[in-house]
Scaffold this active site. Sequence first.
Site, PDB file in Angstrom:
ATOM      1  N   SER A 142      10.315  -6.912   2.751  1.00  0.00           N
ATOM      2  CA  SER A 142      10.575  -8.273   2.248  1.00  0.00           C
ATOM      3  C   SER A 142      11.769  -8.853   2.988  1.00  0.00           C
ATOM      4  O   SER A 142      12.653  -8.118   3.429  1.00  0.00           O
ATOM      5  CB  SER A 142      10.905  -8.214   0.758  1.00  0.00           C
ATOM      6  OG  SER A 142      11.442  -9.438   0.313  1.00  0.00           O
ATOM      7  N   TYR A 173      16.060  -4.828  -6.158  1.00  0.00           N
ATOM      8  CA  TYR A 173      14.823  -5.088  -5.405  1.00  0.00           C
ATOM      9  C   TYR A 173      15.136  -5.121  -3.909  1.00  0.00           C
ATOM     10  O   TYR A 173      14.471  -4.472  -3.102  1.00  0.00           O
ATOM     11  CB  TYR A 173      14.204  -6.414  -5.850  1.00  0.00           C
ATOM     12  CG  TYR A 173      12.973  -6.807  -5.054  1.00  0.00           C
ATOM     13  CD1 TYR A 173      11.769  -6.127  -5.210  1.00  0.00           C
ATOM     14  CD2 TYR A 173      13.020  -7.865  -4.130  1.00  0.00           C
ATOM     15  CE1 TYR A 173      10.641  -6.487  -4.482  1.00  0.00           C
ATOM     16  CE2 TYR A 173      11.894  -8.231  -3.400  1.00  0.00           C
ATOM     17  CZ  TYR A 173      10.708  -7.532  -3.578  1.00  0.00           C
ATOM     18  OH  TYR A 173       9.599  -7.881  -2.847  1.00  0.00           O
TER      19      TYR A 173
HETATM   20  P1  NDP Z   1       1.124  -8.559  -6.529  1.00  0.00           P
HETATM   21  O1  NDP Z   1       1.835  -8.305  -7.824  1.00  0.00           O
HETATM   22  O2  NDP Z   1      -0.027  -9.501  -6.536  1.00  0.00           O
HETATM   23  O3  NDP Z   1       0.614  -7.183  -5.908  1.00  0.00           O
HETATM   24  C1  NDP Z   1       1.232  -5.940  -6.129  1.00  0.00           C
HETATM   25  C2  NDP Z   1       0.160  -4.873  -6.091  1.00  0.00           C
HETATM   26  O4  NDP Z   1       0.757  -3.585  -6.255  1.00  0.00           O
HETATM   27  C3  NDP Z   1      -0.864  -5.021  -7.209  1.00  0.00           C
HETATM   28  O5  NDP Z   1      -2.153  -4.887  -6.639  1.00  0.00           O
HETATM   29  C4  NDP Z   1      -0.574  -3.867  -8.148  1.00  0.00           C
HETATM   30  O6  NDP Z   1      -1.800  -3.456  -8.750  1.00  0.00           O
HETATM   31  C5  NDP Z   1       0.006  -2.836  -7.183  1.00  0.00           C
HETATM   32  N1  NDP Z   1       0.895  -1.883  -7.826  1.00  0.00           N
HETATM   33  C6  NDP Z   1       2.023  -2.136  -8.538  1.00  0.00           C
HETATM   34  N2  NDP Z   1       2.534  -0.997  -9.005  1.00  0.00           N
HETATM   35  C7  NDP Z   1       1.724   0.013  -8.577  1.00  0.00           C
HETATM   36  C8  NDP Z   1       1.713   1.414  -8.752  1.00  0.00           C
HETATM   37  N3  NDP Z   1       2.641   2.023  -9.502  1.00  0.00           N
HETATM   38  N4  NDP Z   1       0.729   2.129  -8.164  1.00  0.00           N
HETATM   39  C9  NDP Z   1      -0.221   1.520  -7.430  1.00  0.00           C
HETATM   40  N5  NDP Z   1      -0.273   0.199  -7.224  1.00  0.00           N
HETATM   41  C10 NDP Z   1       0.688  -0.539  -7.808  1.00  0.00           C
HETATM   42  O7  NDP Z   1       2.241  -9.039  -5.520  1.00  0.00           O
HETATM   43  P2  NDP Z   1       2.287  -9.210  -3.907  1.00  0.00           P
HETATM   44  O8  NDP Z   1       0.936  -9.233  -3.342  1.00  0.00           O
HETATM   45  O9  NDP Z   1       3.210 -10.332  -3.669  1.00  0.00           O
HETATM   46  O10 NDP Z   1       3.051  -7.880  -3.505  1.00  0.00           O
HETATM   47  C11 NDP Z   1       2.662  -7.047  -2.429  1.00  0.00           C
HETATM   48  C12 NDP Z   1       3.905  -6.580  -1.686  1.00  0.00           C
HETATM   49  O11 NDP Z   1       4.490  -7.694  -1.012  1.00  0.00           O
HETATM   50  C13 NDP Z   1       4.991  -5.990  -2.572  1.00  0.00           C
HETATM   51  O12 NDP Z   1       5.487  -4.805  -1.988  1.00  0.00           O
HETATM   52  C14 NDP Z   1       6.058  -7.066  -2.582  1.00  0.00           C
HETATM   53  O13 NDP Z   1       7.346  -6.544  -2.788  1.00  0.00           O
HETATM   54  C15 NDP Z   1       5.886  -7.655  -1.186  1.00  0.00           C
HETATM   55  N6  NDP Z   1       6.444  -8.998  -1.020  1.00  0.00           N
HETATM   56  C16 NDP Z   1       5.936 -10.059  -1.728  1.00  0.00           C
HETATM   57  C17 NDP Z   1       6.504 -11.327  -1.577  1.00  0.00           C
HETATM   58  C18 NDP Z   1       6.023 -12.499  -2.377  1.00  0.00           C
HETATM   59  O14 NDP Z   1       6.662 -13.568  -2.323  1.00  0.00           O
HETATM   60  N7  NDP Z   1       4.922 -12.405  -3.104  1.00  0.00           N
HETATM   61  C19 NDP Z   1       7.613 -11.566  -0.644  1.00  0.00           C
HETATM   62  C20 NDP Z   1       8.060 -10.372   0.047  1.00  0.00           C
HETATM   63  C21 NDP Z   1       7.477  -9.151  -0.130  1.00  0.00           C
HETATM   64  P3  NDP Z   1      -1.864  -2.665 -10.161  1.00  0.00           P
HETATM   65  O15 NDP Z   1      -0.999  -3.425 -11.118  1.00  0.00           O
HETATM   66  O16 NDP Z   1      -3.323  -2.699 -10.517  1.00  0.00           O
HETATM   67  O17 NDP Z   1      -1.381  -1.276  -9.877  1.00  0.00           O
END
Ligand code: NDP
Length: 253
Positions: free
Chosen positions: A148, A161
């Site tokens: 990020s 974070y």
């Molecule tokens: P989402 O919340 O849409 O996606 C996160 C995903 O991670 C979900 O599919 C969730 O599915 C999965 N997840 C969370 N915890 C677990 C776990 N313990 N085991 C397995 N899967 C898990 O958010 P984003 O798509 O935005 O996030 C994706 C990545 O991008 C993250 O690492 C985030 O930090 C990074 N990011 C996002 C930004 C933004 O502005 N959106 C900016 C910078 C970085 P489930 O709950 O079914 O497990």
Amino acid sequence: MPYENLAGRTAVVTGAASGIGEAVAVLLAEQGARVALLARRRDRLDGIVEKIRADGGRALAVAADVTDAASVDAAAERIHAEYGAVDLVVNNAGVMLPNPVDDGRVDEWQRMIDTNVTGVLRVIRAFTGDLVGAAAAGRTADLVNISSIGAHVPFPTYAVYGATKAALTYLSQSLRTEFGPRDVRVTNIEPGLTSTELATHIDSDALREEIDGMLRETGSLSPQELADVVAYVSSRARHVNLRQIVVLPTRQA
Ligand code: NDP
């Protein structure tokens, strides 16, 4: 053809139940890769896999929790049984739980560290042998980590974070010294504001509204725009490593 090296690859995408991970899985499958989608919500994964298959792609739903070592090991076993070795790993699963440090939310700190750092390490451990083996056999092998912009830019209440993402950025950099000489490419991507479910897990109304305000002010990237970046970097010739990518909405300073 923007992506030339994805057909026939075998990918694992963590956090593929929504947002960036879902979009990455869909795009890789569209480009002819076999994709294992890993996340906790089985129903979400099943729906996405069904859609990929209906569109002629190959995909596998693997319900797993990256905070649980046994769950990650079982997921790797299932993926190996179905698809054999993988050659493209996208570490995308993550949680963002901002809070003032004075609140002392050890529960949320622990969840972020366990998902965003240790979870990534569990996934790397499960698939390192595959990546090294694929590269040794002359194939393209990729480890893509979704960090990020928070790894570099401090913001009040996002200390922990940001620290987890700084750890991931450092890990990518350091792993290159181990994997690069063996032709396994390590790419670190640092997105800015992207429209996903990420902020919906914040339990403070004020902090959630703060993000909504930032989104209104700067606009945001779509998950598909991030998927395009992942597909682009992993489809270059295998000696080309776009190693560190910061991708922000133009208006995000
Ligand atoms: P989402 O919340 O849409 O996606 C996160 C995903 O991670 C979900 O599919 C969730 O599915 C999965 N997840 C969370 N915890 C677990 C776990 N313990 N085991 C397995 N899967 C898990 O958010 P984003 O798509 O935005 O996030 C994706 C990545 O991008 C993250 O690492 C985030 O930090 C990074 N990011 C996002 C930004 C933004 O502005 N959106 C900016 C910078 C970085 P489930 O709950 O079914 O497990």
